[in-house]
Design a protein around this motif. Structure first.
Motif, PDB file in Angstrom:
ATOM      1  N   ARG A 178       6.508  20.439   0.762  1.00 44.77           N
ATOM      2  CA  ARG A 178       7.265  19.216   1.030  1.00 44.77           C
ATOM      3  C   ARG A 178       6.284  18.116   1.403  1.00 44.77           C
ATOM      4  N   SER A 179       6.501  16.943   0.838  1.00 38.19           N
ATOM      5  CA  SER A 179       5.634  15.806   1.126  1.00 38.19           C
ATOM      6  C   SER A 179       6.478  14.550   1.240  1.00 38.19           C
ATOM      7  N   ALA A 180       5.875  13.520   1.786  1.00 36.90           N
ATOM      8  CA  ALA A 180       6.554  12.241   1.935  1.00 36.90           C
ATOM      9  C   ALA A 180       5.527  11.127   1.808  1.00 36.90           C
ATOM     10  N   PHE A 181       5.958  10.028   1.220  1.00 33.89           N
ATOM     11  CA  PHE A 181       5.106   8.867   1.032  1.00 33.89           C
ATOM     12  C   PHE A 181       5.844   7.627   1.491  1.00 33.89           C
ATOM     13  N   VAL A 182       5.080   6.629   1.917  1.00 32.01           N
ATOM     14  CA  VAL A 182       5.660   5.344   2.291  1.00 32.01           C
ATOM     15  C   VAL A 182       4.956   4.235   1.532  1.00 32.01           C
ATOM     16  N   ALA A 183       5.671   3.147   1.378  1.00 26.67           N
ATOM     17  CA  ALA A 183       5.102   1.887   0.906  1.00 26.67           C
ATOM     18  C   ALA A 183       5.107   0.967   2.112  1.00 26.67           C
ATOM     19  N   GLU A 184       3.985   0.347   2.377  1.00 29.60           N
ATOM     20  CA  GLU A 184       3.914  -0.538   3.539  1.00 29.60           C
ATOM     21  C   GLU A 184       3.221  -1.837   3.176  1.00 29.60           C
ATOM     22  N   ASP A 185       3.507  -2.852   3.955  1.00 31.88           N
ATOM     23  CA  ASP A 185       2.868  -4.146   3.807  1.00 31.88           C
ATOM     24  C   ASP A 185       2.653  -4.707   5.202  1.00 31.88           C
ATOM     25  N   ASP A 186       1.411  -4.940   5.552  1.00 32.40           N
ATOM     26  CA  ASP A 186       1.053  -5.457   6.888  1.00 32.40           C
ATOM     27  C   ASP A 186       1.677  -4.632   8.010  1.00 32.40           C
ATOM     28  N   LYS A 207       0.848  -1.190   0.000  1.00 32.85           N
ATOM     29  CA  LYS A 207       0.000   0.000   0.000  1.00 32.85           C
ATOM     30  C   LYS A 207       0.888   1.246   0.000  1.00 32.85           C
ATOM     31  N   LEU A 208       0.545   2.229  -0.835  1.00 37.83           N
ATOM     32  CA  LEU A 208       1.244   3.516  -0.861  1.00 37.83           C
ATOM     33  C   LEU A 208       0.364   4.554  -0.198  1.00 37.83           C
ATOM     34  N   ARG A 209       0.972   5.392   0.635  1.00 37.27           N
ATOM     35  CA  ARG A 209       0.198   6.430   1.320  1.00 37.27           C
ATOM     36  C   ARG A 209       1.113   7.541   1.812  1.00 37.27           C
ATOM     37  N   GLN A 210       0.487   8.647   2.239  1.00 36.80           N
ATOM     38  CA  GLN A 210       1.240   9.758   2.843  1.00 36.80           C
ATOM     39  C   GLN A 210       1.945   9.259   4.103  1.00 36.80           C
ATOM     40  N   MET A 211       3.132   9.736   4.333  1.00 37.90           N
ATOM     41  CA  MET A 211       3.862   9.408   5.546  1.00 37.90           C
ATOM     42  C   MET A 211       3.225  10.137   6.732  1.00 37.90           C
ATOM     43  N   THR A 212       3.184   9.466   7.866  1.00 39.09           N
ATOM     44  CA  THR A 212       2.699  10.075   9.106  1.00 39.09           C
ATOM     45  C   THR A 212       3.821  10.043  10.139  1.00 39.09           C
ATOM     46  N   ASN A 213       3.605  10.728  11.243  1.00 39.83           N
ATOM     47  CA  ASN A 213       4.597  10.727  12.323  1.00 39.83           C
ATOM     48  C   ASN A 213       4.840   9.314  12.852  1.00 39.83           C
ATOM     49  N   GLU A 214       3.837   8.453  12.771  1.00 37.01           N
ATOM     50  CA  GLU A 214       3.995   7.077  13.243  1.00 37.01           C
ATOM     51  C   GLU A 214       4.973   6.280  12.377  1.00 37.01           C
ATOM     52  N   ASP A 215       5.241   6.748  11.167  1.00 38.24           N
ATOM     53  CA  ASP A 215       6.154   6.055  10.253  1.00 38.24           C
ATOM     54  C   ASP A 215       7.616   6.442  10.457  1.00 38.24           C
ATOM     55  N   LEU A 216       7.877   7.506  11.200  1.00 39.33           N
ATOM     56  CA  LEU A 216       9.232   8.056  11.273  1.00 39.33           C
ATOM     57  C   LEU A 216      10.263   7.037  11.759  1.00 39.33           C
ATOM     58  N   ALA A 217       9.929   6.265  12.770  1.00 36.88           N
ATOM     59  CA  ALA A 217      10.896   5.281  13.293  1.00 36.88           C
ATOM     60  C   ALA A 217      11.247   4.245  12.223  1.00 36.88           C
TER      61      ALA A 217
END
Length: 142
Positions: free
Chosen positions: A43-51, A2-12
């Motif tokens: 400025r923006s940031a995106f992450v790819a995540e799986d489970d 899944k691709l989505r906007q990065m959140t503060n929870e993703d920083l670590a």
């Protein structure tokens, strides 16, 4: 994936990916720069995540008036977990960034890659990037 906007929870998770890539701990300046991309307008940031696992990230910026263009999109940093490289994560993140830029009215997208980073150069060339008409200049301010 899944691709989505990065959140503060993703920083670590993003910091961990950068640590794996660099093979050292990212500095405080890098961490501040990363945090400044979360929830920003230009400025923006995106992450790819799986489970729930962050597989990769991309930091982008829309710059106005740079190099004679009204708007230019910049891919500033991209990172993928080393054990997921070659699986399409990076390409998907660049695709997400290009969609973001198109929605912002950006036609030209740039990035900077070290000439000795053959794998990264090949990655971007494979996605259609090529040399720009600009030369990257550097001055040591110290």
């Amino acid at each position: 994936m899944k691709l989505r906007q990065m959140t503060n929870e993703d920083l670590a998770g993003v910091v961990e990916i950068q640590r794996q890539i660099l093979r050292r701990e990212p500095g405080e300046a890098w961490r501040r720069m990363l945090a400044n991309h979360v929830g920003g307008a230009e400025r923006s940031a995106f992450v790819a995540e799986d489970d729930g696992l962050v597989l990769g990230f991309i930091l982008v910026e829309v710059k106005a008036g740079g190099f004679g263009a009204e708007l230019t999109g910049w891919i500033e940093v991209i990172g993928v977990r080393p054990d997921h490289m070659g699986g399409g994560v990076g390409s998907a993140l660049v695709g997400q960034a290009l969609e973001h830029f198109a929605a912002a009215g950006v036609a030209d997208v740039c990035t900077a890659v070290r000439w000795d980073s053959g794998d990264l150069l090949a990655f971007f060339k494979n996605l259609g990037f090529d040399r720009s008409p600009f030369i990257n200049l550097q001055k040591n301010s110290g």
